[in-house]
Design an enzyme around this catalytic site. Structure first.
Site, PDB file in Angstrom:
ATOM      1  N   TYR A 141      12.957 -17.886 -64.483  1.00 53.08           N
ATOM      2  CA  TYR A 141      13.500 -18.172 -63.147  1.00 53.08           C
ATOM      3  C   TYR A 141      13.997 -19.602 -63.015  1.00 53.08           C
ATOM      4  O   TYR A 141      14.814 -19.909 -62.143  1.00 53.08           O
ATOM      5  CB  TYR A 141      12.456 -17.886 -62.049  1.00 53.08           C
ATOM      6  CG  TYR A 141      12.183 -16.406 -61.835  1.00 53.08           C
ATOM      7  CD1 TYR A 141      12.530 -15.471 -62.797  1.00 53.08           C
ATOM      8  CD2 TYR A 141      11.583 -15.940 -60.688  1.00 53.08           C
ATOM      9  CE1 TYR A 141      12.281 -14.125 -62.625  1.00 53.08           C
ATOM     10  CE2 TYR A 141      11.324 -14.596 -60.497  1.00 53.08           C
ATOM     11  CZ  TYR A 141      11.675 -13.689 -61.478  1.00 53.08           C
ATOM     12  OH  TYR A 141      11.419 -12.357 -61.297  1.00 53.08           O
ATOM     13  N   LYS A 191       5.365  -9.779 -73.677  1.00 53.40           N
ATOM     14  CA  LYS A 191       6.153  -8.866 -74.515  1.00 53.40           C
ATOM     15  C   LYS A 191       6.175  -9.473 -75.919  1.00 53.40           C
ATOM     16  O   LYS A 191       7.236  -9.797 -76.467  1.00 53.40           O
ATOM     17  CB  LYS A 191       7.576  -8.729 -73.963  1.00 53.40           C
ATOM     18  CG  LYS A 191       7.710  -7.709 -72.842  1.00 53.40           C
ATOM     19  CD  LYS A 191       7.461  -6.263 -73.251  1.00 53.40           C
ATOM     20  CE  LYS A 191       8.605  -5.691 -74.068  1.00 53.40           C
ATOM     21  NZ  LYS A 191       8.335  -4.284 -74.464  1.00 53.40           N
ATOM     22  N   ASP A 223       5.400  -3.588 -70.344  1.00 53.09           N
ATOM     23  CA  ASP A 223       5.812  -2.219 -69.984  1.00 53.09           C
ATOM     24  C   ASP A 223       4.589  -1.300 -69.932  1.00 53.09           C
ATOM     25  O   ASP A 223       4.466  -0.442 -69.057  1.00 53.09           O
ATOM     26  CB  ASP A 223       6.900  -1.690 -70.936  1.00 53.09           C
ATOM     27  CG  ASP A 223       6.598  -1.935 -72.402  1.00 53.09           C
ATOM     28  OD1 ASP A 223       5.602  -2.623 -72.720  1.00 53.09           O
ATOM     29  OD2 ASP A 223       7.371  -1.447 -73.254  1.00 53.09           O
ATOM     30  N   ASP A 247       6.193 -11.145 -61.222  1.00 57.03           N
ATOM     31  CA  ASP A 247       6.989 -10.734 -60.058  1.00 57.03           C
ATOM     32  C   ASP A 247       7.008  -9.205 -59.979  1.00 57.03           C
ATOM     33  O   ASP A 247       6.726  -8.604 -58.940  1.00 57.03           O
ATOM     34  CB  ASP A 247       8.412 -11.298 -60.206  1.00 57.03           C
ATOM     35  CG  ASP A 247       9.264 -11.072 -58.967  1.00 57.03           C
ATOM     36  OD1 ASP A 247       8.709 -10.739 -57.912  1.00 57.03           O
ATOM     37  OD2 ASP A 247      10.496 -11.236 -59.074  1.00 57.03           O
ATOM     38  N   ASP A 251       4.494  -6.413 -57.510  1.00 54.30           N
ATOM     39  CA  ASP A 251       5.045  -5.410 -56.590  1.00 54.30           C
ATOM     40  C   ASP A 251       4.450  -4.031 -56.859  1.00 54.30           C
ATOM     41  O   ASP A 251       4.162  -3.277 -55.926  1.00 54.30           O
ATOM     42  CB  ASP A 251       6.579  -5.330 -56.701  1.00 54.30           C
ATOM     43  CG  ASP A 251       7.267  -6.282 -55.721  1.00 54.30           C
ATOM     44  OD1 ASP A 251       6.617  -7.247 -55.271  1.00 54.30           O
ATOM     45  OD2 ASP A 251       8.458  -6.077 -55.415  1.00 54.30           O
TER      46      ASP A 251
HETATM   47  C1  IPM Z   1       8.552 -12.852 -54.683  1.00 55.69           C
HETATM   48  C2  IPM Z   1      10.005 -12.637 -54.394  1.00 55.69           C
HETATM   49  C3  IPM Z   1      10.790 -13.843 -54.873  1.00 55.69           C
HETATM   50  C4  IPM Z   1      10.528 -14.015 -56.361  1.00 55.69           C
HETATM   51  C5  IPM Z   1      12.272 -13.813 -54.576  1.00 55.69           C
HETATM   52  C6  IPM Z   1      12.553 -13.617 -53.117  1.00 55.69           C
HETATM   53  C7  IPM Z   1      12.969 -15.057 -55.087  1.00 55.69           C
HETATM   54  O1  IPM Z   1      10.424 -11.468 -55.015  1.00 55.69           O
HETATM   55  O2  IPM Z   1       7.969 -13.800 -54.113  1.00 55.69           O
HETATM   56  O3  IPM Z   1       7.985 -12.115 -55.472  1.00 55.69           O
HETATM   57  O4  IPM Z   1      11.158 -13.348 -57.173  1.00 55.69           O
HETATM   58  O5  IPM Z   1       9.681 -14.776 -56.718  1.00 55.69           O
HETATM   59 MG    MG Z   2       8.894 -10.369 -55.986  1.00 58.82          MG
END
Ligand code: IPM
Ligand code: MG
Length: 362
Positions: A141, A191, A223, A247, A251
């Site tokens: 990033y 990975k 994965d 990230d 989620d």
């Molecule tokens: C998170 C979000 C952010 C990230 C985005 C909005 C830049 O997805 O905090 O996980 O990827 O870190």
């Molecule tokens: Mg995110």
């Protein structure tokens, strides 16, 4: 010295959920005679509309001076066509980088009463309690060089995934230390079958484990972890990973619970300054309707008390009041199984009643 809290409501449902956190914070401040001050500043699309910048200098300066930042949410369809550096998300990336918030703690836990909201079978998900430790200021990033080569033939684009030893060690230590306070299991995700940077990551984390002999360390490929999180999430205690994998995996972990409106997060630097943010986004579709669930924001406030404001007592009572809220059958729209639920602005007053009840029973 008095602790300073900066509140950044941001966009979408951000102002509503931070509104509930402010109401609770004001109550806690007088109820427990806490020595703290708080300020509110603009961030994200809202800040862009007022100043032309998603992270105005004043906001950044106030952030640098504060012990804890409560961040609501940023983003919305009206800002999606802006240039890259004007997008609301840049505020988030900018704050992380400028404050050096390299350690992102993302707990994913289930209130068993809410198991029916999960897309996963109850027997698999019951008692879920995972902590994802995501590296937040390095990796692909932020890696250089990066760019888009429009003049090459064919045109191309590139990013760099890079970690140095110090970056891996410092996030690794946070993860091992978190595991020591929990069930002493750490799974490092990479990975290493494809990427040099992951092979290196694995070596450094393995070396670090010599300092934490009590922690059982395993390594998994990213994965496979995505799959294992769905198949058998209770095998995990703490997971540590790079910015990109963290990230994605965080989620997945949040979705397992079925109630993303309940999950907080913390992003810390080496001096325990932290930014505290709900895992959900700005949810533009329900913004302004007084129907968002503020509990993730309020649990983030609890994390702020624990990690940046040195007050476990207040952190515990906030968390206890939320457990109590859920077990009394109180629900917000997102977690309600029928038409009986509280509006956003009814949640903090209920928690305040519960905290008064708990305190007077002691
Ligand atoms: C998170 C979000 C952010 C990230 C985005 C909005 C830049 O997805 O905090 O996980 O990827 O870190
Ligand atoms: Mg995110």
């Amino acid at each position: 010295m008095s602790k300073r809290i900066l509140i950044l409501p941001g966009d979408g449902i951000g102002p509503e959920v931070t509104g509930s956190a402010i109401e609770l914070l004001s109550f806690l401040q007088s109820f427990f005679s806490l020595d703290l001050t708080f300020k509110i500043e603009d961030v994200g699309g809202t800040a862009f509309d007022k100043t032309g910048y998603p992270l105005p200098i004043k906001t950044l300066e106030e952030a640098k001076k504060s012990d804890a930042i409560l961040f609501g949410a940023v983003g919305g369809p009206q800002w999606e066509s802006l240039d890259w550096d004007k997008r609301p998300e840049q505020a988030l990336l900018g704050l992380r980088k400028e404050l050096g918030l390299f350690a992102n703690l993302r707990p994913a836990f289930l209130f068993n009463e809410l198991a029916s909201a999960s897309p996963i079978k109850k027997e698999i998900i019951d008692n879920l309690n995972i902590l994802i430790v995501r590296e937040l200021t390095g990796g692909i990033y932020f890696g250089e060089p990066r760019g888009i080569n429009s003049s090459s033939n064919p045109p191309s684009a590139f990013n760099t995934m890079i970690y140095d030893k110090n970056e891996i060690e410092r996030i690794g230590r946070i993860a091992f230390e978190s595991a020591m306070k929990r069930n002493k299991k750490l799974c490092s995700v990479d990975k290493a079958n494809v990427l040099e940077v992951s092979k290196f990551w694995r070596e450094i984390i393995s070396n670090l484990s010599k300092d934490y002999p009590e922690v059982e360390l395993t390594h998994q490929l990213a994965d496979n972890t995505a799959m294992q999180l769905v198949l058998d999430p209770n095998q995990f205690d703490v997971i540590v990973s790079s910015n990109l994998f963290g990230d994605i995996l965080s989620d997945i972990a949040a979705t397992l619970t079925g109630s993303i409106g309940m999950l907080p997060s913390a992003s810390l630097n080496s001096s325990s300054q932290g930014m505290y943010e709900p895992c959900h986004g700005s949810a533009p579709d329900i913004a302004g309707k007084n129907s968002a669930n503020p509990l993730a924001m309020i649990l983030s406030l609890a994390m702020a008390f624990r990690y940046s404001l040195n007050n476990n007592q207040v952190a515990n009572i906030i968390e206890e009041s939320i457990k109590n809220f859920i077990s009394k059958g109180l629900r917000t729209h997102d977690i309600a199984s029928d038409a009986t639920f509280l509006r956003t602005d009814q949640v903090a007053p209920k928690l305040i009643d519960i905290i008064e009840e708990i305190s007077s029973a002691r």
